[in-house]
Design a protein around this motif. Structure first.
Motif, PDB file in Angstrom:
ATOM      1  N   VAL A  80       0.901  -1.297  -0.041  1.00  0.00           N
ATOM      2  CA  VAL A  80      -0.108   0.057  -0.033  1.00  0.00           C
ATOM      3  C   VAL A  80       0.981   1.374  -0.088  1.00  0.00           C
ATOM      4  O   VAL A  80       1.725   1.413   0.644  1.00  0.00           O
ATOM      5  N   VAL A  81       0.428   2.226  -0.670  1.00  0.00           N
ATOM      6  CA  VAL A  81       1.408   3.662  -0.731  1.00  0.00           C
ATOM      7  C   VAL A  81       0.289   4.562  -0.761  1.00  0.00           C
ATOM      8  O   VAL A  81      -0.926   4.388  -1.160  1.00  0.00           O
ATOM      9  N   ASN A  82       0.648   5.692  -0.393  1.00  0.00           N
ATOM     10  CA  ASN A  82      -0.062   6.861  -0.440  1.00  0.00           C
ATOM     11  C   ASN A  82      -0.359   7.409  -1.660  1.00  0.00           C
ATOM     12  O   ASN A  82      -1.526   7.974  -2.020  1.00  0.00           O
ATOM     13  N   SER A  83       0.546   7.322  -2.678  1.00  0.00           N
ATOM     14  CA  SER A  83       0.307   7.818  -4.008  1.00  0.00           C
ATOM     15  C   SER A  83       0.836   6.819  -5.163  1.00  0.00           C
ATOM     16  O   SER A  83       2.179   6.628  -5.231  1.00  0.00           O
ATOM     17  N   VAL A  84       0.100   6.008  -5.757  1.00  0.00           N
ATOM     18  CA  VAL A  84       0.943   5.039  -6.653  1.00  0.00           C
ATOM     19  C   VAL A  84       1.600   5.925  -7.924  1.00  0.00           C
ATOM     20  O   VAL A  84       2.826   5.568  -8.086  1.00  0.00           O
ATOM     21  N   GLU A  85       1.131   6.829  -8.193  1.00  0.00           N
ATOM     22  CA  GLU A  85       1.757   7.838  -9.152  1.00  0.00           C
ATOM     23  C   GLU A  85       3.200   8.316  -8.553  1.00  0.00           C
ATOM     24  O   GLU A  85       4.336   8.268  -9.375  1.00  0.00           O
ATOM     25  N   ASP A  86       3.415   8.768  -7.527  1.00  0.00           N
ATOM     26  CA  ASP A  86       4.435   9.430  -6.671  1.00  0.00           C
ATOM     27  C   ASP A  86       5.618   7.967  -6.435  1.00  0.00           C
ATOM     28  O   ASP A  86       6.629   8.324  -6.853  1.00  0.00           O
ATOM     29  N   ALA A  87       5.088   6.929  -6.169  1.00  0.00           N
ATOM     30  CA  ALA A  87       6.024   5.688  -6.018  1.00  0.00           C
ATOM     31  C   ALA A  87       6.261   5.151  -7.259  1.00  0.00           C
ATOM     32  O   ALA A  87       7.484   5.011  -7.401  1.00  0.00           O
ATOM     33  N   VAL A  88       5.636   5.211  -8.392  1.00  0.00           N
ATOM     34  CA  VAL A  88       5.920   4.695  -9.735  1.00  0.00           C
ATOM     35  C   VAL A  88       6.986   5.891 -10.191  1.00  0.00           C
ATOM     36  O   VAL A  88       8.199   5.402 -10.959  1.00  0.00           O
ATOM     37  N   GLU A  89       6.933   7.145 -10.054  1.00  0.00           N
ATOM     38  CA  GLU A  89       7.671   7.902 -10.623  1.00  0.00           C
ATOM     39  C   GLU A  89       9.224   8.033  -9.721  1.00  0.00           C
ATOM     40  O   GLU A  89      10.387   7.858 -10.290  1.00  0.00           O
ATOM     41  N   HIS A  90       9.194   7.612  -8.301  1.00  0.00           N
ATOM     42  CA  HIS A  90      10.356   7.270  -7.681  1.00  0.00           C
ATOM     43  C   HIS A  90      11.221   6.292  -7.986  1.00  0.00           C
ATOM     44  O   HIS A  90      12.359   6.066  -8.291  1.00  0.00           O
ATOM     45  N   LEU A  91      10.212   5.168  -8.132  1.00  0.00           N
ATOM     46  CA  LEU A  91      10.901   3.685  -8.674  1.00  0.00           C
ATOM     47  C   LEU A  91      11.343   3.667  -9.907  1.00  0.00           C
ATOM     48  O   LEU A  91      12.471   3.011 -10.377  1.00  0.00           O
ATOM     49  N   THR A  92      10.693   4.223 -10.824  1.00  0.00           N
ATOM     50  CA  THR A  92      11.161   4.415 -12.290  1.00  0.00           C
ATOM     51  C   THR A  92      12.514   5.169 -12.327  1.00  0.00           C
ATOM     52  O   THR A  92      13.503   4.500 -13.307  1.00  0.00           O
ATOM     53  N   SER A  93      12.675   6.153 -11.428  1.00  0.00           N
ATOM     54  CA  SER A  93      13.975   6.816 -11.422  1.00  0.00           C
ATOM     55  C   SER A  93      15.323   5.827 -11.302  1.00  0.00           C
ATOM     56  O   SER A  93      16.315   6.116 -11.106  1.00  0.00           O
ATOM     57  N   ASN A  94      14.917   4.680 -10.401  1.00  0.00           N
ATOM     58  CA  ASN A  94      15.731   3.704 -10.025  1.00  0.00           C
ATOM     59  C   ASN A  94      15.595   2.542 -10.772  1.00  0.00           C
ATOM     60  O   ASN A  94      16.187   1.354 -10.530  1.00  0.00           O
TER      61      ASN A  94
END
Length: 127
Positions: A80-94
């Motif tokens: 579970v995450v607060n924001s799927v979009e924010d988590a995807v952005e962070h993890l995509t950068s990794n």
């Protein structure tokens, strides 16, 4: 009778790669790390903010297992995450790749799937 999920156990093929993925990329906290010489195996206990844990194991010559979301057995592990979009952005950068973000037709929540270094299906699910 049941009060929650304490942990999920994962066997990885490359301990250093998976340890980095689950700690540095996903941000799980290390609770304990033990090397068991008699089994030539590491056991890494990781914790999420809600206290749920993941046990990351390495065993030499572990057999492969189908990890597709539709295979019999455990389908996927969802975070579970607060924001799927924010988590995807962070993890995509990794360097993490994702399926397109979707909306759960029953709850209206956003979610998406990705994989760990061994192809284990993982999910991000919005609050």
């Amino acid at each position: 009778m049941l009060n929650g999920i304490h942990h999920a156990a994962i066997i990885c093929s490359d301990y250093k790669v998976s340890k980095n993925f689950y700690t540095a990329v996903l941000g799980l906290e290390i609770v304990a790390e033990n090397y068991r010489a008699e089994r030539d195996s590491y056991k890494l206990d990781l914790k999420l903010p809600d206290g749920t844990q993941i046990e990351l194991f390495s065993f030499p010559n572990s057999p492969s297992r189908p990890s597709y979301p539709e295979a019999l057995g455990l389908r996927h592990l969802a975070f579970v995450v607060n924001s799927v979009e924010d988590a995807v952005e962070h993890l995509t950068s990794n360097g993490v790749s994702f399926e397109p973000i979707r909306v759960d037709e029953y709850t209206g929540k956003t979610y998406t799937f990705f994989s760990d270094p061994d192809g284990l299906p993982l999910e991000l699910y919005g609050q």
